[in-house]
Design an enzyme around this catalytic site. Structure first.
Site, PDB file in Angstrom:
ATOM      1  N   ALA A   1       0.873  -0.970   0.135  1.00  0.00           N
ATOM      2  CA  ALA A   1      -0.006  -0.118   0.090  1.00  0.00           C
ATOM      3  C   ALA A   1       0.977   1.135  -0.048  1.00  0.00           C
ATOM      4  O   ALA A   1       1.979   1.080   0.153  1.00  0.00           O
ATOM      5  CB  ALA A   1      -0.791   0.216   1.175  1.00  0.00           C
ATOM      6  N   SER A   2       0.234   2.292  -0.401  1.00  0.00           N
ATOM      7  CA  SER A   2       0.871   3.648  -0.415  1.00  0.00           C
ATOM      8  C   SER A   2       0.134   4.767   0.118  1.00  0.00           C
ATOM      9  O   SER A   2      -1.048   4.515  -0.071  1.00  0.00           O
ATOM     10  CB  SER A   2       1.599   3.995  -1.699  1.00  0.00           C
ATOM     11  OG  SER A   2       2.404   3.131  -2.145  1.00  0.00           O
TER      12      SER A   2
ATOM     13  N   SER B   1       0.382   9.193   1.176  1.00  0.00           N
ATOM     14  CA  SER B   1       1.184  10.480   1.068  1.00  0.00           C
ATOM     15  C   SER B   1       2.340  10.586   1.504  1.00  0.00           C
ATOM     16  O   SER B   1       3.435  11.373   1.207  1.00  0.00           O
ATOM     17  CB  SER B   1       0.276  11.786   1.153  1.00  0.00           C
ATOM     18  OG  SER B   1      -0.101  11.842   2.409  1.00  0.00           O
TER      19      SER B   1
ATOM     20  N   GLY C   1       4.206   7.730   3.164  1.00  0.00           N
ATOM     21  CA  GLY C   1       4.784   6.445   3.428  1.00  0.00           C
ATOM     22  C   GLY C   1       4.338   5.502   2.558  1.00  0.00           C
ATOM     23  O   GLY C   1       3.412   5.401   1.790  1.00  0.00           O
ATOM     24  N   ASP C   2       4.888   4.239   2.493  1.00  0.00           N
ATOM     25  CA  ASP C   2       4.640   3.046   1.934  1.00  0.00           C
ATOM     26  C   ASP C   2       4.855   1.992   2.923  1.00  0.00           C
ATOM     27  O   ASP C   2       5.423   1.889   3.734  1.00  0.00           O
ATOM     28  CB  ASP C   2       5.638   2.895   0.701  1.00  0.00           C
ATOM     29  CG  ASP C   2       5.811   3.924  -0.417  1.00  0.00           C
ATOM     30  OD1 ASP C   2       4.649   4.251  -1.054  1.00  0.00           O
ATOM     31  OD2 ASP C   2       6.815   4.752  -0.428  1.00  0.00           O
ATOM     32  N   LEU C   3       4.027   0.619   2.490  1.00  0.00           N
ATOM     33  CA  LEU C   3       3.870  -0.391   3.140  1.00  0.00           C
ATOM     34  C   LEU C   3       4.329  -1.613   2.308  1.00  0.00           C
ATOM     35  O   LEU C   3       3.889  -1.650   1.403  1.00  0.00           O
ATOM     36  CB  LEU C   3       2.608  -0.886   3.823  1.00  0.00           C
ATOM     37  CG  LEU C   3       2.336  -1.865   4.844  1.00  0.00           C
ATOM     38  CD1 LEU C   3       2.984  -1.793   5.984  1.00  0.00           C
ATOM     39  CD2 LEU C   3       0.711  -1.999   4.949  1.00  0.00           C
TER      40      LEU C   3
ATOM     41  N   LYS D   1       6.770  -0.757   7.240  1.00  0.00           N
ATOM     42  CA  LYS D   1       6.103   0.577   7.028  1.00  0.00           C
ATOM     43  C   LYS D   1       7.301   1.812   6.901  1.00  0.00           C
ATOM     44  O   LYS D   1       7.972   1.995   7.970  1.00  0.00           O
ATOM     45  CB  LYS D   1       5.051   0.876   8.373  1.00  0.00           C
ATOM     46  CG  LYS D   1       4.571   2.283   8.098  1.00  0.00           C
ATOM     47  CD  LYS D   1       3.449   2.323   9.427  1.00  0.00           C
ATOM     48  CE  LYS D   1       2.648   3.578   9.489  1.00  0.00           C
ATOM     49  NZ  LYS D   1       1.932   3.781  10.675  1.00  0.00           N
TER      50      LYS D   1
ATOM     51  N   ASP E   1      -8.264   5.640  16.637  1.00  0.00           N
ATOM     52  CA  ASP E   1      -8.404   5.465  15.277  1.00  0.00           C
ATOM     53  C   ASP E   1      -8.962   4.001  14.855  1.00  0.00           C
ATOM     54  O   ASP E   1      -8.569   3.296  13.981  1.00  0.00           O
ATOM     55  CB  ASP E   1      -7.081   5.870  14.117  1.00  0.00           C
ATOM     56  CG  ASP E   1      -7.697   6.346  12.871  1.00  0.00           C
ATOM     57  OD1 ASP E   1      -8.896   6.536  12.582  1.00  0.00           O
ATOM     58  OD2 ASP E   1      -6.599   6.119  12.043  1.00  0.00           O
TER      59      ASP E   1
END
Length: 546
Positions: free
Chosen positions: A298-299, A301, A303-305, A318, A412
């Site tokens: 996943a991405s 704004s 960061g990326d996983l 992460k 959250d």
């Protein structure tokens, strides 16, 4: 390697519904083959009436990956792992450690199958024997890799008669130590063990780390760097040093609990009065060169996983993008690390470590192969049947109860932050905006996601852990309907409706009255009327038993 045409040695059912996963079938096949091999070897324990169930319990308490990775041709090693885990149950038996020499096979020749293990080993040194055409006198490592299987399959394609081939081509073996450790599972354990082995001058060539469902660890390392003739001395050193680490962890745990008790009573603690051992980041700080990235999951704004591996174990990585790093993101990153390194529960995603040195800021956690509850709901385009919903909800409730008991608010909670492992266990993830609650009602910052947010949080009023209970009520509704809360409204419109008009998601007709009652209690406007998660768990378990 697994049984295909042979009859099962166990009475355990091996029929499968079409919906059952391939890995679970393979796990049972491995179990059956190990059982057959143990009986063929005339292992007395394997003839006991309860042994079949005990062996299956061993496989069941470990992740499916254990069954898929273990070398079934060494069924005795499964028995050794079972015994070490059993020994680790007793405080006097911890840490349970086995150290032995193992032989690793090198290439058959320069042009054919590459060595499975030489990619880890590099050049042979004085501590590792490297010799051709010598009869195997030590066992191979307990865990193979896909390369091992390729080695065998390639060999079979070259010639049917393995012995003819082996006599024709030199086989090189390399001796190393295999270290198997079982003890209480805990946060940062893998990082602690790898750090300790490095401090002892050992080079880790392979590592396999497993956590059981009942809170124990099984960690296996293949190492060089220790004199081959001093195996028993290595074991004694490890027992001594790991015991020190465990005592240090115990002291740290007591110190942390003491601080939390003081926080709960409102007392201030002068940091100069308590020096918590090992409170620095050395234990969980990860060397990013040890991380292997496999695929992007996943991405967003900032960061990326990624899915990757750390010492051979599947992990989620992460990564923060430095070009978007600001003070708020840095604060969230620091807060997430500080919280995750202190917690461990079967329904909270396990923290392995982090890199806190720019430009390589990342957090490493266990990889959850089942994906998120949100993804699952939207793939099937409907809610869960009530029995499954209740099972998943109990997992979440128990995890949240643990967090609240430790003074942590998630802030959250939503289906996208609830992840499922290979066994269908749900774990709470994403602690980027979580906070430690020092005193009730002191937080006012708006945080979380509007569609799941409690009214007092939206209004910037003081709030406490009951804000998570409101969000949990919305999550229950998500799992019941499979829909996005207030899907016909923008997030801001939904927030205004929740605060000013008492807007709540519409509960479907024919929903069981007790479940409706629980939903309505969770999203009460007055936080004091919402139940604690300990009560929620009891209510869900009662519903599940009916």
């Amino acid at each position: 390697m697994v049984m295909a045409d042979t009859e099962s040695c166990s009475s355990r059912a091996v029929g499968f519904a079409p919906s059952q996963r391939r890995k679970q079938r393979e796990k049972i096949e491995v179990y059956n083959e190990v059982l057959c091999r143990l009986r063929d070897l005339n292992i007395e324990e394997s003839t006991f009436p309860a042994f079949e169930d005990e062996l299956w319990a061993h496989f069941s308490r470990l992740p499916t990956r254990y069954a898929l990775d273990v070398n079934v041709e060494r069924a005795e090693d499964v028995l050794m792992h079972k015994r070490l885990l059993s020994k680790a149950r007793e405080p006097a038996g911890r840490p349970a450690i086995q150290v032995r020499l193992v032989q690793l096979r090198s290439a058959m020749d320069g042009s054919q199958v590459e060595s499975v293990h030489m990619k880890f080993a590099g050049k042979a040194d004085a501590q590792c024997s490297d010799y051709p055409n010598k009869k195997r006198v030590h066992p191979p490592p307990a865990f193979g890799t896909s390369s091992d299987l390729e080695f065998v399959h390639n060999a079979k394609r070259v010639v049917k008669d393995m012995e003819v081939m082996f006599s024709a081509k030199p086989i090189h073996y390399r001796l190393m130590h295999e270290i198997t450790i079982s003890t209480n599972d805990k946060p940062k354990l893998l990082a602690q063990l790898t750090s300790l082995l490095s401090e002892l001058g050992l080079n880790i060539r392979e590592a396999h780390a497993f956590s059981t469902t009942d809170g124990y660890s099984l960690d296996v390392f293949v190492v060089d760097g220790w004199a081959l003739e001093d195996t028993e001395q290595l074991r004694n050193v490890l027992v001594k040093e790991i015991s020190k680490v465990e005592k240090l962890s115990s002291v740290r745990s007591h110190a942390i609990n003491h601080v939390r008790e003081l926080e709960k009573t409102g007392n201030k603690l002068n940091s100069s009065h308590v020096n918590m051992p090992g409170s620095g980041n050395d234990v969980w700080e990860i060397d990013t060169s040890l991380l292997k990235y496999e695929s992007k999951l996943a991405s967003c704004s900032h960061g990326d996983l990624y899915k990757g591996t750390f010492y051979g174990q599947d992990v989620a990585i992460k990564v923060l993008r430095m070009e978007h790093l600001n003070e708020n993101l840095r604060r969230e990153f620091t807060q997430e690390v500080n919280i995750m390194r202190k917690i461990q529960h079967k329904n909270v995603v396990q923290f392995f470590g982090a890199c806190t040195t720019p430009p390589n800021l990342c957090i490493v956690t266990e990889f959850m192969s089942g994906g998120s509850i949100y993804d699952l709901l939207h793939k099937q385009k409907s809610g869960f049947k009530l029995p499954l919903l209740l099972k998943l909800a109990i997992d979440v409730s128990e995890g949240m109860s643990y967090l609240h008991q430790n003074g942590i608010m998630h802030r959250d909670l939503k289906a996208a932050n609830l992840l499922m492992d290979e066994n269908g266990v749900v774990k709470i993830a994403d602690f980027g905006v979580a906070r430690v609650q020092a005193q009730p009602g002191v937080m006012t910052a708006e945080t979380g996601t509007y569609r799941w947010m409690a009214p007092e949080v939206i209004e910037h009023k003081p709030y406490d852990h009951k804000a998570d209970v409101f969000s949990f009520g919305v999550v229950l509704w998500e799992m019941l309907t499979g829909k996005l809360p207030y899907e016909n409204l923008t997030p801001l419109q939904a927030a205004v409706g929740v605060v000013q008009k008492g807007l709540r998601p519409v509960i479907p007709q024919h929903t069981r009255p007790k479940f409706v009652e629980l939903l309505e209690r969770c999203w009460q406007q007055d936080p004091s009327l919402r139940p604690e998660f300990s009560e929620i768990t009891n209510l869900l378990e009662d519903l599940a038993s009916r």
